[in-house]
Write an enzyme that holds these catalytic residues in place. Sequence first.
Site, PDB file in Angstrom:
ATOM      1  N   GLY A  16       0.886  -1.251  -0.065  1.00  0.00           N
ATOM      2  CA  GLY A  16      -0.031  -0.152   0.265  1.00  0.00           C
ATOM      3  C   GLY A  16       0.526   1.597   0.170  1.00  0.00           C
ATOM      4  O   GLY A  16       0.374   2.229  -0.494  1.00  0.00           O
ATOM      5  N   MET A  19       5.741   4.956  -4.696  1.00  0.00           N
ATOM      6  CA  MET A  19       6.909   4.990  -4.258  1.00  0.00           C
ATOM      7  C   MET A  19       7.603   5.712  -5.716  1.00  0.00           C
ATOM      8  O   MET A  19       6.696   5.441  -7.036  1.00  0.00           O
ATOM      9  CB  MET A  19       7.509   4.061  -4.156  1.00  0.00           C
ATOM     10  CG  MET A  19       9.600   4.366  -4.781  1.00  0.00           C
ATOM     11  SD  MET A  19      10.439   2.043  -5.006  1.00  0.00           S
ATOM     12  CE  MET A  19       9.384   1.428  -6.587  1.00  0.00           C
ATOM     13  N   PRO A  20       8.139   6.868  -5.412  1.00  0.00           N
ATOM     14  CA  PRO A  20       7.866   7.682  -7.078  1.00  0.00           C
ATOM     15  C   PRO A  20       9.083   6.732  -7.715  1.00  0.00           C
ATOM     16  O   PRO A  20       9.955   6.247  -7.123  1.00  0.00           O
ATOM     17  CB  PRO A  20       9.405   9.280  -6.147  1.00  0.00           C
ATOM     18  CG  PRO A  20       8.500   9.363  -4.986  1.00  0.00           C
ATOM     19  CD  PRO A  20       8.472   7.518  -4.588  1.00  0.00           C
ATOM     20  N   ILE A  21       8.431   6.753  -9.028  1.00  0.00           N
ATOM     21  CA  ILE A  21       9.329   6.126  -9.362  1.00  0.00           C
ATOM     22  C   ILE A  21      10.684   6.385 -10.310  1.00  0.00           C
ATOM     23  O   ILE A  21      11.631   5.568 -10.575  1.00  0.00           O
ATOM     24  CB  ILE A  21       8.187   6.197 -11.149  1.00  0.00           C
ATOM     25  CG1 ILE A  21       8.390   5.056 -11.831  1.00  0.00           C
ATOM     26  CG2 ILE A  21       8.300   6.976 -12.191  1.00  0.00           C
ATOM     27  CD1 ILE A  21       7.288   4.758 -13.036  1.00  0.00           C
ATOM     28  N   GLY A  23      14.469   8.267  -9.092  1.00  0.00           N
ATOM     29  CA  GLY A  23      14.845   8.771  -7.453  1.00  0.00           C
ATOM     30  C   GLY A  23      16.237   8.127  -8.242  1.00  0.00           C
ATOM     31  O   GLY A  23      16.466   8.619  -8.387  1.00  0.00           O
ATOM     32  N   LEU A  24      16.774   9.199  -6.938  1.00  0.00           N
ATOM     33  CA  LEU A  24      18.428   9.334  -6.968  1.00  0.00           C
ATOM     34  C   LEU A  24      19.222   8.442  -6.566  1.00  0.00           C
ATOM     35  O   LEU A  24      19.475   7.992  -5.820  1.00  0.00           O
ATOM     36  CB  LEU A  24      18.875  10.996  -6.668  1.00  0.00           C
ATOM     37  CG  LEU A  24      20.525  11.108  -7.295  1.00  0.00           C
ATOM     38  CD1 LEU A  24      20.469  11.890  -8.293  1.00  0.00           C
ATOM     39  CD2 LEU A  24      21.096  12.364  -6.393  1.00  0.00           C
ATOM     40  N   GLY A  25      20.536   7.525  -7.332  1.00  0.00           N
ATOM     41  CA  GLY A  25      21.059   6.941  -7.268  1.00  0.00           C
ATOM     42  C   GLY A  25      22.464   7.596  -6.182  1.00  0.00           C
ATOM     43  O   GLY A  25      23.181   8.686  -6.519  1.00  0.00           O
ATOM     44  N   ASP A  50      18.523   6.481  -3.181  1.00  0.00           N
ATOM     45  CA  ASP A  50      18.993   5.404  -2.926  1.00  0.00           C
ATOM     46  C   ASP A  50      20.057   5.506  -2.639  1.00  0.00           C
ATOM     47  O   ASP A  50      21.044   5.799  -2.910  1.00  0.00           O
ATOM     48  CB  ASP A  50      19.023   3.897  -4.605  1.00  0.00           C
ATOM     49  CG  ASP A  50      19.294   3.173  -3.853  1.00  0.00           C
ATOM     50  OD1 ASP A  50      18.842   2.482  -3.853  1.00  0.00           O
ATOM     51  OD2 ASP A  50      19.739   2.832  -4.293  1.00  0.00           O
ATOM     52  N   TYR A  55      28.053   2.148   0.780  1.00  0.00           N
ATOM     53  CA  TYR A  55      28.155   3.733   0.407  1.00  0.00           C
ATOM     54  C   TYR A  55      28.998   4.525   0.726  1.00  0.00           C
ATOM     55  O   TYR A  55      29.945   5.037   0.300  1.00  0.00           O
ATOM     56  CB  TYR A  55      27.167   4.332  -0.567  1.00  0.00           C
ATOM     57  CG  TYR A  55      25.806   3.342  -0.972  1.00  0.00           C
ATOM     58  CD1 TYR A  55      26.543   2.010  -1.754  1.00  0.00           C
ATOM     59  CD2 TYR A  55      24.714   3.585  -2.031  1.00  0.00           C
ATOM     60  CE1 TYR A  55      25.786   1.366  -2.968  1.00  0.00           C
ATOM     61  CE2 TYR A  55      24.337   2.705  -3.180  1.00  0.00           C
ATOM     62  CZ  TYR A  55      24.450   1.798  -2.913  1.00  0.00           C
ATOM     63  OH  TYR A  55      24.386   0.453  -4.166  1.00  0.00           O
ATOM     64  N   LYS A  84      20.086  -0.717   2.354  1.00  0.00           N
ATOM     65  CA  LYS A  84      19.920  -1.718   2.794  1.00  0.00           C
ATOM     66  C   LYS A  84      21.117  -2.160   3.033  1.00  0.00           C
ATOM     67  O   LYS A  84      22.300  -1.665   4.084  1.00  0.00           O
ATOM     68  CB  LYS A  84      21.114  -1.778   0.606  1.00  0.00           C
ATOM     69  CG  LYS A  84      20.406  -0.850  -0.399  1.00  0.00           C
ATOM     70  CD  LYS A  84      20.995  -1.476  -1.857  1.00  0.00           C
ATOM     71  CE  LYS A  84      20.222  -0.640  -2.435  1.00  0.00           C
ATOM     72  NZ  LYS A  84      20.778   0.252  -2.399  1.00  0.00           N
ATOM     73  N   HIS A 117      21.076  -6.469   0.365  1.00  0.00           N
ATOM     74  CA  HIS A 117      21.265  -6.360  -0.281  1.00  0.00           C
ATOM     75  C   HIS A 117      21.725  -7.092  -2.050  1.00  0.00           C
ATOM     76  O   HIS A 117      21.718  -6.766  -3.312  1.00  0.00           O
ATOM     77  CB  HIS A 117      22.881  -5.250  -0.109  1.00  0.00           C
ATOM     78  CG  HIS A 117      23.247  -3.980  -0.875  1.00  0.00           C
ATOM     79  ND1 HIS A 117      23.883  -3.010  -0.484  1.00  0.00           N
ATOM     80  CD2 HIS A 117      23.818  -3.714  -2.800  1.00  0.00           C
ATOM     81  CE1 HIS A 117      24.513  -1.925  -1.526  1.00  0.00           C
ATOM     82  NE2 HIS A 117      23.706  -2.488  -2.621  1.00  0.00           N
TER      83      HIS A 117
HETATM   84  P1  NDP Z   1      24.704   4.489 -13.733  1.00  0.00           P
HETATM   85  O1  NDP Z   1      24.175   3.791 -14.887  1.00  0.00           O
HETATM   86  O2  NDP Z   1      23.358   5.857 -12.893  1.00  0.00           O
HETATM   87  O3  NDP Z   1      25.593   5.848 -14.107  1.00  0.00           O
HETATM   88  C1  NDP Z   1      26.226   5.977 -14.096  1.00  0.00           C
HETATM   89  C2  NDP Z   1      26.768   6.473 -14.305  1.00  0.00           C
HETATM   90  O4  NDP Z   1      26.638   7.688 -15.630  1.00  0.00           O
HETATM   91  C3  NDP Z   1      27.372   8.109 -13.344  1.00  0.00           C
HETATM   92  O5  NDP Z   1      29.487   8.206 -14.114  1.00  0.00           O
HETATM   93  C4  NDP Z   1      27.334   9.552 -14.584  1.00  0.00           C
HETATM   94  O6  NDP Z   1      28.323  10.845 -14.557  1.00  0.00           O
HETATM   95  C5  NDP Z   1      26.550   8.990 -15.680  1.00  0.00           C
HETATM   96  N1  NDP Z   1      25.423  10.214 -15.423  1.00  0.00           N
HETATM   97  C6  NDP Z   1      24.221  10.344 -15.359  1.00  0.00           C
HETATM   98  N2  NDP Z   1      23.487  11.160 -15.920  1.00  0.00           N
HETATM   99  C7  NDP Z   1      24.269  11.153 -17.077  1.00  0.00           C
HETATM  100  C8  NDP Z   1      23.847  11.650 -18.464  1.00  0.00           C
HETATM  101  N3  NDP Z   1      22.499  12.394 -18.450  1.00  0.00           N
HETATM  102  N4  NDP Z   1      23.801  11.635 -19.272  1.00  0.00           N
HETATM  103  C9  NDP Z   1      25.718  11.030 -18.986  1.00  0.00           C
HETATM  104  N5  NDP Z   1      26.009  10.761 -18.677  1.00  0.00           N
HETATM  105  C10 NDP Z   1      24.891  10.301 -17.460  1.00  0.00           C
HETATM  106  O7  NDP Z   1      25.187   3.795 -12.438  1.00  0.00           O
HETATM  107  P2  NDP Z   1      25.395   3.243 -10.926  1.00  0.00           P
HETATM  108  O8  NDP Z   1      25.587   1.777 -10.501  1.00  0.00           O
HETATM  109  O9  NDP Z   1      25.309   4.456  -9.831  1.00  0.00           O
HETATM  110  O10 NDP Z   1      23.432   2.913 -10.574  1.00  0.00           O
HETATM  111  C11 NDP Z   1      22.685   3.802 -10.433  1.00  0.00           C
HETATM  112  C12 NDP Z   1      22.343   3.969  -8.613  1.00  0.00           C
HETATM  113  O11 NDP Z   1      22.074   2.326  -8.127  1.00  0.00           O
HETATM  114  C13 NDP Z   1      23.474   3.482  -8.374  1.00  0.00           C
HETATM  115  O12 NDP Z   1      24.145   4.804  -7.785  1.00  0.00           O
HETATM  116  C14 NDP Z   1      22.991   3.128  -6.421  1.00  0.00           C
HETATM  117  O13 NDP Z   1      22.323   4.046  -5.399  1.00  0.00           O
HETATM  118  C15 NDP Z   1      22.052   2.053  -7.091  1.00  0.00           C
HETATM  119  N6  NDP Z   1      22.639   1.002  -7.529  1.00  0.00           N
HETATM  120  C16 NDP Z   1      22.975   0.031  -6.572  1.00  0.00           C
HETATM  121  C17 NDP Z   1      23.492  -1.554  -6.555  1.00  0.00           C
HETATM  122  C18 NDP Z   1      22.923  -2.283  -5.898  1.00  0.00           C
HETATM  123  O14 NDP Z   1      23.169  -3.387  -5.610  1.00  0.00           O
HETATM  124  N7  NDP Z   1      21.607  -2.819  -4.976  1.00  0.00           N
HETATM  125  C19 NDP Z   1      24.389  -1.729  -7.613  1.00  0.00           C
HETATM  126  C20 NDP Z   1      25.087  -0.436  -8.289  1.00  0.00           C
HETATM  127  C21 NDP Z   1      23.932   0.253  -8.566  1.00  0.00           C
HETATM  128  P3  NDP Z   1      28.364  11.827 -13.557  1.00  0.00           P
HETATM  129  O15 NDP Z   1      27.946  11.721 -11.969  1.00  0.00           O
HETATM  130  O16 NDP Z   1      29.283  12.528 -13.820  1.00  0.00           O
HETATM  131  O17 NDP Z   1      26.663  12.452 -14.066  1.00  0.00           O
END
Ligand code: NDP
Length: 323
Positions: A16, A19-21, A23-25, A50, A55, A84, A117
């Site tokens: 119920g 979650m916003p579709i 988010g920021l990693g 996220d 991290y 996580k 995780h």
């Molecule tokens: P992403 O696929 O989100 O890629 C991030 C990279 O893309 C960074 O180098 C960023 O550079 C670059 N980037 C972002 N926006 C743009 C754009 N508009 N144009 C060109 N390049 C861009 O990789 P992540 O692996 O970081 O995944 C996202 C999130 O997922 C993580 O931050 C984390 O929160 C989560 N995650 C979870 C895992 C799990 O095991 N549950 C494992 C891995 C990730 P810059 O920052 O320089 O802009």
Amino acid sequence: MSGIATKVPFLTLNDGNRMPIIGLGTYEAPPGVVENVVRVAIDAGYRHFDCADFYENEHEVGQAIRDAIRDGKVKRDELFITTKVWPNWHGKGRPTLSAKRSLKNLGLPYVDLLLIHWPTPLKQVDDNFYPTDATGQALFDNTIELIDVWKEFEQIKKDGLTRSIGVSNFNSQQIEDLIKNSSTVPVVNQVECHPYLSQEKLLNWCESRGIKLTAYSPLARSGTVEEKNTTSPLDIPVIKQLASKYGVSAAAICIKWQTQRGVSVIPKSATKERIIANIDLFNFNLTDSEVKAINDLNRDWRNNTWTQFGINKHRNWPFAIPF
Ligand code: NDP
């Protein structure tokens, strides 16, 4: 609320909660940078963040979030914060300690979503995220059953430390075991997902069980793909053509494709213009045939195989079956 924040759709989870579709990693958003990144993101309209203990930046993420609440930019109940539990925190009582450690670092009384995780319990050695033996191989803890971790997660939810519970990097069998042996269906499975790894089978399976998929590394972590001699998804001609047609970035096409498939998505950026552009994509829609054209780019190519330290030899390594 900012203009974009009101446009970002929500997914309703099986318990119920909403979650916003998008988010920021926050992985590899380094201390000293990430606090400002989160401030920029809140101003840009992000309400979903996220995070993870792993991290090692939750104190800064939390600082920026608490400042935004204090300054009246956003209310806590408008935010959706995920954290996580890392696999060396799977032993009895340890998931609760890990959740409390994240809450202390974030400076918050609860998170919205707590995820396991990875499904691969590791030995506890001085809280080292990667406990290894003398030859550099990861030390597994095969005495721990995932169902026991999950039952502790149920208790953590009952205790109010999180609103929802879910998993990450689980395959369908591992989730099925949790469902059969507990009273809680995970709300989310967070997995790697991008144009080279569309995860259609896992997505369909999760949908059939009422579980939402969240796409991590939605841009295939940008440069990493190129290092492995594969064209970055941002340079694939189909994606570039769609970016040009809609007047947006190639990244925006990869993110929008996920939202149109009902997949939540958590791109990471530490660059102001990209942070803003990665969520400003609710003024156009891909057609069904364009969504299909991106689906067709799939080649089951995985960046995050998790073979580091021999973790692929773990009995719970999730990628030994197709999905
Ligand atoms: P992403 O696929 O989100 O890629 C991030 C990279 O893309 C960074 O180098 C960023 O550079 C670059 N980037 C972002 N926006 C743009 C754009 N508009 N144009 C060109 N390049 C861009 O990789 P992540 O692996 O970081 O995944 C996202 C999130 O997922 C993580 O931050 C984390 O929160 C989560 N995650 C979870 C895992 C799990 O095991 N549950 C494992 C891995 C990730 P810059 O920052 O320089 O802009």
